[in-house]
Motif scaffolding. Structure first.
Motif, mmCIF file in Angstrom:
data_model
loop_
_atom_site.group_PDB
_atom_site.id
_atom_site.type_symbol
_atom_site.label_atom_id
_atom_site.label_comp_id
_atom_site.label_asym_id
_atom_site.label_seq_id
_atom_site.Cartn_x
_atom_site.Cartn_y
_atom_site.Cartn_z
ATOM 1 N N ARG A 257 -11.028 4.452 8.980
ATOM 2 C CA ARG A 257 -10.407 3.212 8.476
ATOM 3 C C ARG A 257 -8.885 3.300 8.475
ATOM 4 O O ARG A 257 -8.191 2.349 8.796
ATOM 5 N N GLY A 258 -8.373 4.474 8.053
ATOM 6 C CA GLY A 258 -6.923 4.621 7.954
ATOM 7 C C GLY A 258 -6.246 4.515 9.296
ATOM 8 O O GLY A 258 -5.160 3.919 9.408
ATOM 9 N N THR A 259 -6.853 5.084 10.328
ATOM 10 C CA THR A 259 -6.292 4.978 11.675
ATOM 11 C C THR A 259 -6.237 3.527 12.118
ATOM 12 O O THR A 259 -5.215 3.043 12.617
ATOM 13 N N LYS A 260 -7.332 2.821 11.920
ATOM 14 C CA LYS A 260 -7.381 1.411 12.323
ATOM 15 C C LYS A 260 -6.354 0.587 11.556
ATOM 16 O O LYS A 260 -5.623 -0.227 12.138
ATOM 17 N N PHE A 261 -6.283 0.793 10.232
ATOM 18 C CA PHE A 261 -5.355 0.004 9.421
ATOM 19 C C PHE A 261 -3.912 0.292 9.808
ATOM 20 O O PHE A 261 -3.092 -0.623 9.940
ATOM 21 N N GLY A 262 -3.571 1.573 9.986
ATOM 22 C CA GLY A 262 -2.202 1.926 10.324
ATOM 23 C C GLY A 262 -1.742 1.317 11.628
ATOM 24 O O GLY A 262 -0.625 0.793 11.738
ATOM 25 N N LEU A 263 -2.596 1.356 12.654
ATOM 26 C CA LEU A 263 -2.214 0.797 13.950
ATOM 27 C C LEU A 263 -2.163 -0.728 13.902
ATOM 28 O O LEU A 263 -1.261 -1.346 14.491
ATOM 29 N N GLU A 264 -3.100 -1.341 13.187
ATOM 30 C CA GLU A 264 -3.130 -2.805 13.128
ATOM 31 C C GLU A 264 -1.974 -3.381 12.323
ATOM 32 O O GLU A 264 -1.566 -4.520 12.549
ATOM 33 N N ALA B 37 3.101 4.924 15.224
ATOM 34 C CA ALA B 37 1.879 5.437 15.848
ATOM 35 C C ALA B 37 1.787 6.958 15.763
ATOM 36 O O ALA B 37 0.694 7.512 15.618
ATOM 37 N N ASN B 38 2.927 7.644 15.859
ATOM 38 C CA ASN B 38 2.891 9.102 15.760
ATOM 39 C C ASN B 38 2.421 9.545 14.387
ATOM 40 O O ASN B 38 1.691 10.527 14.251
ATOM 41 N N ALA B 39 2.850 8.817 13.349
ATOM 42 C CA ALA B 39 2.412 9.148 11.997
ATOM 43 C C ALA B 39 0.930 8.843 11.815
ATOM 44 O O ALA B 39 0.188 9.632 11.212
ATOM 45 N N VAL B 40 0.473 7.717 12.343
ATOM 46 C CA VAL B 40 -0.930 7.335 12.212
ATOM 47 C C VAL B 40 -1.838 8.348 12.911
ATOM 48 O O VAL B 40 -2.907 8.711 12.411
ATOM 49 N N LEU B 41 -1.388 8.844 14.069
ATOM 50 C CA LEU B 41 -2.221 9.726 14.886
ATOM 51 C C LEU B 41 -1.915 11.204 14.683
ATOM 52 O O LEU B 41 -2.366 12.046 15.461
ATOM 53 N N MET B 42 -1.173 11.529 13.641
ATOM 54 C CA MET B 42 -0.855 12.940 13.386
ATOM 55 C C MET B 42 -2.114 13.749 13.089
ATOM 56 O O MET B 42 -2.122 14.973 13.170
ATOM 57 N N ALA C 269 0.844 -1.195 0.000
ATOM 58 C CA ALA C 269 0.000 0.000 0.000
ATOM 59 C C ALA C 269 0.876 1.240 0.000
ATOM 60 O O ALA C 269 1.942 1.270 0.626
ATOM 61 N N SER C 270 0.418 2.263 -0.705
ATOM 62 C CA SER C 270 1.105 3.553 -0.683
ATOM 63 C C SER C 270 0.067 4.651 -0.782
ATOM 64 O O SER C 270 -1.007 4.461 -1.371
ATOM 65 N N GLY C 271 0.397 5.807 -0.197
ATOM 66 C CA GLY C 271 -0.532 6.916 -0.286
ATOM 67 C C GLY C 271 -0.039 8.140 0.453
ATOM 68 O O GLY C 271 1.054 8.162 1.037
ATOM 69 N N ILE C 272 -0.848 9.164 0.400
ATOM 70 C CA ILE C 272 -0.605 10.410 1.106
ATOM 71 C C ILE C 272 -1.815 10.684 1.983
ATOM 72 O O ILE C 272 -2.951 10.434 1.576
ATOM 73 N N SER C 273 -1.560 11.191 3.200
ATOM 74 C CA SER C 273 -2.623 11.520 4.124
ATOM 75 C C SER C 273 -2.356 12.888 4.726
ATOM 76 O O SER C 273 -1.245 13.156 5.191
ATOM 77 N N LEU C 274 -3.362 13.754 4.723
ATOM 78 C CA LEU C 274 -3.200 15.134 5.157
ATOM 79 C C LEU C 274 -4.350 15.538 6.065
ATOM 80 O O LEU C 274 -5.514 15.265 5.764
ATOM 81 N N GLU D 290 -12.829 12.445 18.039
ATOM 82 C CA GLU D 290 -13.670 11.276 18.304
ATOM 83 C C GLU D 290 -13.830 10.437 17.036
ATOM 84 O O GLU D 290 -13.701 9.202 17.067
ATOM 85 N N TYR D 291 -14.112 11.111 15.929
ATOM 86 C CA TYR D 291 -14.299 10.369 14.687
ATOM 87 C C TYR D 291 -13.040 9.590 14.311
ATOM 88 O O TYR D 291 -13.095 8.399 13.998
ATOM 89 N N ASN D 292 -11.899 10.275 14.338
ATOM 90 C CA ASN D 292 -10.678 9.632 13.873
ATOM 91 C C ASN D 292 -10.256 8.467 14.763
ATOM 92 O O ASN D 292 -9.681 7.486 14.281
#
Length: 293
Positions: free
Chosen positions: A267-274, A279-284, A106-111, A260-262
């Motif tokens: 989905r991205g938060t769940k996938f990144g942590l799993e 974790a810092n990048a996932v929760l930025m 998987a690859s992507g950008i998240s902002l 709360e939503y994130n």
């Protein structure tokens, strides 16, 4: 190198180039914002995954800027084997072969941007490509999250997303707008987290009959390219608006809704942590300050 190895590289390189374009524009907006504060700059940190899991990325976070109180623009390219829970979730979504072969790429950008001035809307954007031995697809979108809504800002943002969609398929905008309205809804609050945008996932428009990768990648690039024209003018228009303590209070409470939503639904938060990503990048995406009442 297989055909899909080439395509993976092509997609990952483009996502990274989009990251470079956006961070440069955001720093330019910082420079042009009138303030006694020094202009913000991104702190860039390589990210890694848990030991034994492949790939990584770049976390770019700006804190305490003139315009952006906190903004993250992350890029990643990761691969490996899905854990049992993630594998079962993918299989339940009907990903071909996932029940028997849990390999993925998987690859992507998240902002996510949280603004200093409450009149400037927060915003989210991401685009990504996902591959497994049995399937590939694109996903992403962008949505606007003002604490103080201006209808003309909402209309402008949606018009840019509409334009990007129509250039590829007139059916995309109504379909992906509706998907965003459904996806970015917070059930336990009974409301949307913002004013919407577009959201799409599992995009392989050709199915198994023919290869639509080029067309679907072109659409995903169009979504990414539409982001700055959709968002930057809103920053330039609202960044000098005077604001009150009540405006700041509304902003902090709205940020609590966003958090709360994130943490609960994204989905991205769940996938990144799993999958063991940093974790810092996932929760930025979490705001620097928030409030609950």
């Amino acid at each position: 190198m297989t055909d899909f190895d080439t395509r993976k590289t092509q997609a990952a390189d483009w996502f990274r180039s989009l990251r470079d374009t956006i961070t440069a524009r955001f720093e330019a907006l910082e420079d042009s914002t009138d303030s006694d504060l020094p202009p913000g700059r991104f702190e860039v940190t390589p990210t890694t995954r848990d030991e034994g899991r492949g790939g990584g990325g770049i976390m770019s976070v700006m804190r305490g800027g003139r315009l952006f109180e906190k903004v993250g623009v992350n890029w990643s390219a990761v691969h490996g084997t899905l854990g049992e829970r993630a594998q079962k979730a993918m299989a339940a979504r009907g990903v071909p072969g996932m029940a028997d072969d849990p390999r993925f790429w998987a690859s992507g950008i998240s902002l996510v941007a949280h603004m200093r001035n409450p009149h400037c809307p927060a915003v989210h954007m991401n685009t990504r490509m996902f591959w497994t031995p049995g399937a590939w697809w694109f996903g992403g979108g962008a949505d606007l999250n003002p604490c103080l809504e201006y209808p003309d800002d909402t209309a402008h943002f949606h018009a840019e997303m509409h334009r990007a969609c129509d250039a590829h398929d007139p059916a995309y905008y109504p379909r992906f707008k509706s998907w965003a309205d459904e996806y970015f809804f917070i059930p336990h609050r009974g409301r949307a987290r913002g004013v919407g945008g577009i959201f799409y996932d599992d995009l392989n428009s050709g199915g198994s009959d023919h290869d639509s990768w080029d067309a679907d990648f072109a659409f995903t690039r169009a979504v990414g390219d539409a982001f700055l024209p959709a968002f930057a003018p809103l920053c330039e228009k609202r960044r000098t608006s005077p604001w009150t303590d009540a405006d700041r209070e509304a902003q902090l409470i709205h940020r609590g809704l966003y958090a709360e939503y994130n943490l609960v639904y994204d989905r991205g938060t769940k996938f990144g942590l799993e999958t063991g990503h940093d974790a810092n990048a996932v929760l930025m995406s979490l705001p620097p300050l928030a409030k609950w009442i």
